[in-house]
Design a protein around this motif. Sequence first.
Motif, PDB file in Angstrom:
ATOM      1  N   PRO A  45       2.251  23.630 -18.419  1.00 50.32           N
ATOM      2  CA  PRO A  45       2.853  24.756 -19.170  1.00 50.32           C
ATOM      3  C   PRO A  45       2.032  26.028 -19.103  1.00 50.32           C
ATOM      4  O   PRO A  45       2.589  27.127 -18.944  1.00 50.32           O
ATOM      5  CB  PRO A  45       2.930  24.214 -20.603  1.00 50.32           C
ATOM      6  CG  PRO A  45       2.983  22.737 -20.458  1.00 50.32           C
ATOM      7  CD  PRO A  45       2.127  22.425 -19.273  1.00 50.32           C
ATOM      8  N   TRP A  49       3.273  29.577 -17.462  1.00 50.04           N
ATOM      9  CA  TRP A  49       3.182  30.852 -18.187  1.00 50.04           C
ATOM     10  C   TRP A  49       2.408  31.883 -17.386  1.00 50.04           C
ATOM     11  O   TRP A  49       2.839  33.025 -17.241  1.00 50.04           O
ATOM     12  CB  TRP A  49       2.519  30.626 -19.539  1.00 50.04           C
ATOM     13  CG  TRP A  49       1.900  31.868 -20.102  1.00 50.04           C
ATOM     14  CD1 TRP A  49       2.553  32.935 -20.652  1.00 50.04           C
ATOM     15  CD2 TRP A  49       0.511  32.202 -20.123  1.00 50.04           C
ATOM     16  NE1 TRP A  49       1.655  33.917 -21.025  1.00 50.04           N
ATOM     17  CE2 TRP A  49       0.381  33.485 -20.714  1.00 50.04           C
ATOM     18  CE3 TRP A  49      -0.645  31.542 -19.718  1.00 50.04           C
ATOM     19  CZ2 TRP A  49      -0.842  34.105 -20.884  1.00 50.04           C
ATOM     20  CZ3 TRP A  49      -1.871  32.154 -19.899  1.00 50.04           C
ATOM     21  CH2 TRP A  49      -1.958  33.419 -20.478  1.00 50.04           C
ATOM     22  N   PRO A 225       2.658  27.178 -24.007  1.00 46.19           N
ATOM     23  CA  PRO A 225       3.805  26.273 -23.803  1.00 46.19           C
ATOM     24  C   PRO A 225       5.146  26.829 -24.260  1.00 46.19           C
ATOM     25  O   PRO A 225       6.148  26.640 -23.542  1.00 46.19           O
ATOM     26  CB  PRO A 225       3.407  25.022 -24.600  1.00 46.19           C
ATOM     27  CG  PRO A 225       1.930  25.013 -24.557  1.00 46.19           C
ATOM     28  CD  PRO A 225       1.531  26.461 -24.640  1.00 46.19           C
ATOM     29  N   ALA A 229       8.320  27.133 -21.683  1.00 47.51           N
ATOM     30  CA  ALA A 229       9.570  26.425 -21.950  1.00 47.51           C
ATOM     31  C   ALA A 229      10.758  27.374 -21.938  1.00 47.51           C
ATOM     32  O   ALA A 229      11.806  27.087 -21.327  1.00 47.51           O
ATOM     33  CB  ALA A 229       9.478  25.696 -23.295  1.00 47.51           C
ATOM     34  N   PHE A 293       5.354  22.163 -25.740  1.00 45.33           N
ATOM     35  CA  PHE A 293       6.371  22.496 -24.734  1.00 45.33           C
ATOM     36  C   PHE A 293       7.704  21.837 -25.070  1.00 45.33           C
ATOM     37  O   PHE A 293       8.747  22.502 -25.098  1.00 45.33           O
ATOM     38  CB  PHE A 293       5.868  22.044 -23.354  1.00 45.33           C
ATOM     39  CG  PHE A 293       6.841  22.280 -22.243  1.00 45.33           C
ATOM     40  CD1 PHE A 293       6.898  23.502 -21.600  1.00 45.33           C
ATOM     41  CD2 PHE A 293       7.696  21.274 -21.831  1.00 45.33           C
ATOM     42  CE1 PHE A 293       7.785  23.724 -20.560  1.00 45.33           C
ATOM     43  CE2 PHE A 293       8.597  21.477 -20.794  1.00 45.33           C
ATOM     44  CZ  PHE A 293       8.638  22.706 -20.160  1.00 45.33           C
ATOM     45  N   TRP A 294       7.677  20.538 -25.353  1.00 40.74           N
ATOM     46  CA  TRP A 294       8.936  19.831 -25.585  1.00 40.74           C
ATOM     47  C   TRP A 294       9.538  20.163 -26.944  1.00 40.74           C
ATOM     48  O   TRP A 294      10.767  20.138 -27.100  1.00 40.74           O
ATOM     49  CB  TRP A 294       8.722  18.326 -25.440  1.00 40.74           C
ATOM     50  CG  TRP A 294       8.554  17.930 -24.007  1.00 40.74           C
ATOM     51  CD1 TRP A 294       7.418  17.500 -23.380  1.00 40.74           C
ATOM     52  CD2 TRP A 294       9.572  17.969 -23.002  1.00 40.74           C
ATOM     53  NE1 TRP A 294       7.654  17.268 -22.056  1.00 40.74           N
ATOM     54  CE2 TRP A 294       8.978  17.537 -21.787  1.00 40.74           C
ATOM     55  CE3 TRP A 294      10.920  18.316 -22.999  1.00 40.74           C
ATOM     56  CZ2 TRP A 294       9.685  17.451 -20.604  1.00 40.74           C
ATOM     57  CZ3 TRP A 294      11.630  18.227 -21.806  1.00 40.74           C
ATOM     58  CH2 TRP A 294      11.020  17.806 -20.623  1.00 40.74           C
TER      59      TRP A 294
END
Length: 423
Positions: A45, A49, A225, A229, A293-294
């Motif tokens: 992540p 970015w 993150p 995402a 992230f998730w």
Amino acid sequence: RERERERKREIPMLWRTRKPGGQEEIFKSKALYYKPTVNNPGQTPASIWYWCADQIMVQRVLAAKSLSHAQGSTILAGYLKILPVFLMVIPGMVSRVLYKDTVGCATETTCMAYCNSKVSCSNLAYPELVIGIMPTGLRGLMIAVMLAALMSDLTSIFNSASTLFTMDVWPLFRKLASTKEKLLVGRGFVLLMTVVSILWIPIIEVLQGGQLFIYIQAISAYLSPPIAAVYLLAVLSKRVNEKGAFWGLAVGTLIGIIRMILEFSYPAPRCGLEDTRSIVITLHYMYFAIVGFWVTVVVCIVISYFTAPPTPNNLARTTVWTLKDKVEAEDIPLRNVPPSTVESPGSINPDAPFHIKAFNWVCGFNDLEETSTEAQEDNRKETLSSLDQSPFMRKVILGNCVLIMTIGFILYMIFTFGFEPKS
């Protein structure tokens, strides 16, 4: 205890097993072995970015002359990014071997005497190599190169931050700001960033715990993150909308800031002491990056599916699935700017006093260009927005893209899952 700890640190490639009763037995491995780890995926992540959404990179890609220039420069930067494995990791290992009593200090007393840090002196690994091994001429050249790289990096960061503040934040307070005012505000913001950076140095010295690189990676893992995402969802999904992206960023960033504040408020105990902190703090920052992230992905998708979807015109040429759409994007309504707020070189008085001319030169007011005609502006926009590419350049860029992705995948697999060659 200190001698035993130092002995353990000096044994390379070791395999530890714990016996009943709490005693630890150490065996030297006959074959080179790297324990499989899932830490590296947590860096993904932050990498997305940095390479895809960071203003420093995006600003330069958007300034490219054509699509081929943008793609080619990105691939070239990817090739150069492979070098840090050999320019940073290997010299650090060499310095650790050559300077075992200083860079590789094993006790708090030794580290404090050498670098005023109780944890580690690894921050001095590279300077020790430059100062201790290189001859006088090359030593000065290398120091100049390091300073030039630092200055280039800082100017890029300050320039990008100034652009974001001037173009996105300042118009919220001054909707009809003139060009001269924006230039002045941008330079003032750079000065403010410089002062804040200088004041932040003592905080970094306290928080980074003798390992500056880990501090940088941890901060990126806490804050990047959500951006990665949202970027991936914006490019890969046609259903994610503005509200989903906003709340996903808000929730993900809030979680990262809370973790960062907790870790800074409850620092890790020194080596050898029991860590009694909560798992919210002790969870490795790369694992935390995966969680952040998730969480952002889930929040974005859920809120987007409970709100209105984007219109087809807003999706034209903005996702992987709509890249070749012929739907014309909606015209963005532009505000009417009164003629008095538009600056031109003619508004600068050539007979002004010397201090006024010097002020204009420092602020870049003399570099203002005349406004182009409407036809020239339309032609420029059409050229910049064109995705046309010659077949030859498309093949060259695609071939290099496949090559660098293959190299990256091989390095990723090696350093993530390890290898065990036969003895």
